[in-house]
Design an enzyme around this catalytic site. Structure first.
Site, PDB file in Angstrom:
ATOM      1  N   ASP A 199      49.991  38.448  35.707  1.00  0.00           N
ATOM      2  CA  ASP A 199      49.113  38.149  34.576  1.00  0.00           C
ATOM      3  C   ASP A 199      49.671  36.905  33.889  1.00  0.00           C
ATOM      4  OD1 ASP A 199      47.187  38.378  32.428  1.00  0.00           O
ATOM      5  OD2 ASP A 199      47.105  40.524  32.837  1.00  0.00           O
ATOM      6  N   GLY A 225      51.200  33.783  35.966  1.00  0.00           N
ATOM      7  CA  GLY A 225      50.396  32.718  36.542  1.00  0.00           C
ATOM      8  C   GLY A 225      48.944  32.852  36.152  1.00  0.00           C
ATOM      9  N   ASP A 226      48.118  32.028  36.754  1.00  0.00           N
ATOM     10  CA  ASP A 226      46.683  31.968  36.474  1.00  0.00           C
ATOM     11  C   ASP A 226      45.927  32.319  37.748  1.00  0.00           C
ATOM     12  OD1 ASP A 226      44.041  31.305  35.946  1.00  0.00           O
ATOM     13  OD2 ASP A 226      44.531  29.452  34.889  1.00  0.00           O
ATOM     14  N   ARG A 242      38.840  45.516  35.490  1.00  0.00           N
ATOM     15  CA  ARG A 242      38.139  45.013  34.302  1.00  0.00           C
ATOM     16  C   ARG A 242      38.378  43.523  34.091  1.00  0.00           C
ATOM     17  NH1 ARG A 242      40.210  49.118  29.875  1.00  0.00           N
ATOM     18  NH2 ARG A 242      42.143  48.577  30.938  1.00  0.00           N
ATOM     19  N   HIS A 245      34.008  41.709  35.055  1.00  0.00           N
ATOM     20  CA  HIS A 245      32.880  41.854  34.118  1.00  0.00           C
ATOM     21  C   HIS A 245      32.962  40.891  32.941  1.00  0.00           C
ATOM     22  CE1 HIS A 245      34.597  44.895  30.940  1.00  0.00           C
ATOM     23  NE2 HIS A 245      35.489  43.995  31.274  1.00  0.00           N
TER      24      HIS A 245
END
Length: 339
Positions: A199, A225-226, A242, A245
């Site tokens: 994350d 990280g991304d 999640r 969405h």
């Protein structure tokens, strides 16, 4: 012929729904459930402990009892019900942080729902001056509030470990894993597995601190990280809970392609989301679809829509399992060329 009194009562319930949510928000803000953890107290006792105006608090307590959040004992004291105990800070599965978030920042966004419907613009951004994720990233306090609330809304993870065969897996990578609740649920159910929590840096740091003294401390690696750029390689099963969405189709495909680049042939991607039913049956997914539209700029999707997104990223949807609170586990596998 329409039962006018019944229809009017039902409409009145709908119109006054925010009265209940704001009463619960006030109870959570005052910490009433925490104050009542050791036993019943009167309105005078609670006013003294919380610094509230006693006559006004007494009226709120009576309303909370009407809602079933509290119970009013014959002697005049109040105690928490099973429902009210969900607002205790230390209660397993506590929903207090959700009540604080839903009753303030999200409530303000919903107050401008008509703006979204008329313009297509985001109501949360219209009110707060920034999109949801950017807004909650403004200060450490807001970030922590949002992260705690999202962690509180994870009561539906428990069945996940039994709904997929982890026998041949060794490493599970949780992409956008937040506080690690889903990863921890899977690892505790399958002791042969190790995990990677991936994350953003501040989220990973908080999760590392929270899990440092736990039974899983030696089984989880943390990586920041991304996921728009790269997802950690080396996993057998990848989790994505999640995340989709909250994003439009193109950003979802971008994330899924990054995951697909990391998932080995024979691996799997497990997605936790609410899935919109296509038969008109009641579902919280319909509620959250409007919430995502107004507050997060996202969208809930049907199984067919998820199948299409997964297909664009090189996955095939192989199963959809129901989870509590109208959520679902979508199981995806790398698509074979002959499919």
């Amino acid at each position: 012929m329409t039962d006018t009194p019944a229809a009017a009562r039902r409409m009145l319930d709908l119109l006054t729904g925010y009265w209940a949510s704001q009463a619960v928000h006030a109870a959570a803000s005052l910490g009433l459930a925490d104050q009542l953890a050791d036993g019943p107290l009167t309105s005078t006792d609670l006013a003294g402990r919380t610094g509230a105006h006693e006559p006004s608090l007494a009226r709120l307590l009576r309303f909370l009892a009407e809602l079933g959040v509290l119970a009013h004992d014959p002697g005049g004291a109040y105690r928490t019900t099973e429902l009210g105990r969900t607002l205790r800070t230390e209660e397993p599965g506590s929903m207090r942080d959700l009540a604080l978030l839903y009753g303030k920042e999200f409530y303000a966004g919903w107050g401008r729902l008509l703006h979204t419907v008329r313009t297509g613009g985001n109501a949360f951004e219209h009110v707060h001056g920034a999109a949801m994720y950017a807004y909650f990233g403004r200060t450490p306090e807001l970030t922590a509030k949002f992260d705690r609330a999202m962690a509180a809304g994870s009561a539906f993870f428990a069945p996940v470990p039994a709904l997929h065969d982890f026998t041949g897996a060794r490493t599970v990578v949780d992409v956008g894993g937040g506080n690690g609740a889903l990863l921890a649920t899977v690892l505790r159910a399958h002791p042969h597995l190790d995990g990677v929590l991936f994350d953003t840096a501040h989220v990973v740091d908080a999760a590392r601190r929270a899990l440092a003294g736990s039974d899983l401390a030696d089984r989880i690696a943390f990586e920041a990280g991304d996921y728009y750029d790269k997802v950690p390689a080396g996993g057998d099963v990848y989790l994505l809970s999640r995340v989709l969405h909250g994003r439009d189709d193109e950003r979802c495909v971008r994330v899924l392609r990054r995951v697909r680049a990391a998932v080995p042939d024979g691996g799997a991607l497990l997605i936790v989301e609410r899935v919109l039913p296509v038969d008109g049956s009641p579902s919280l997914a319909a509620w959250f679809d409007v919430h995502m539209m107004a507050v997060a700029g996202g969208v809930e999707r049907t199984a067919a829509e998820y199948r299409a997104l997964l297909g664009r990223a090189g996955f095939a949807l192989s199963a959809v399992h129901g989870l509590p609170l109208d959520t679902a586990l979508l199981v995806a596998e790398p698509a074979r060329p002959d499919r």
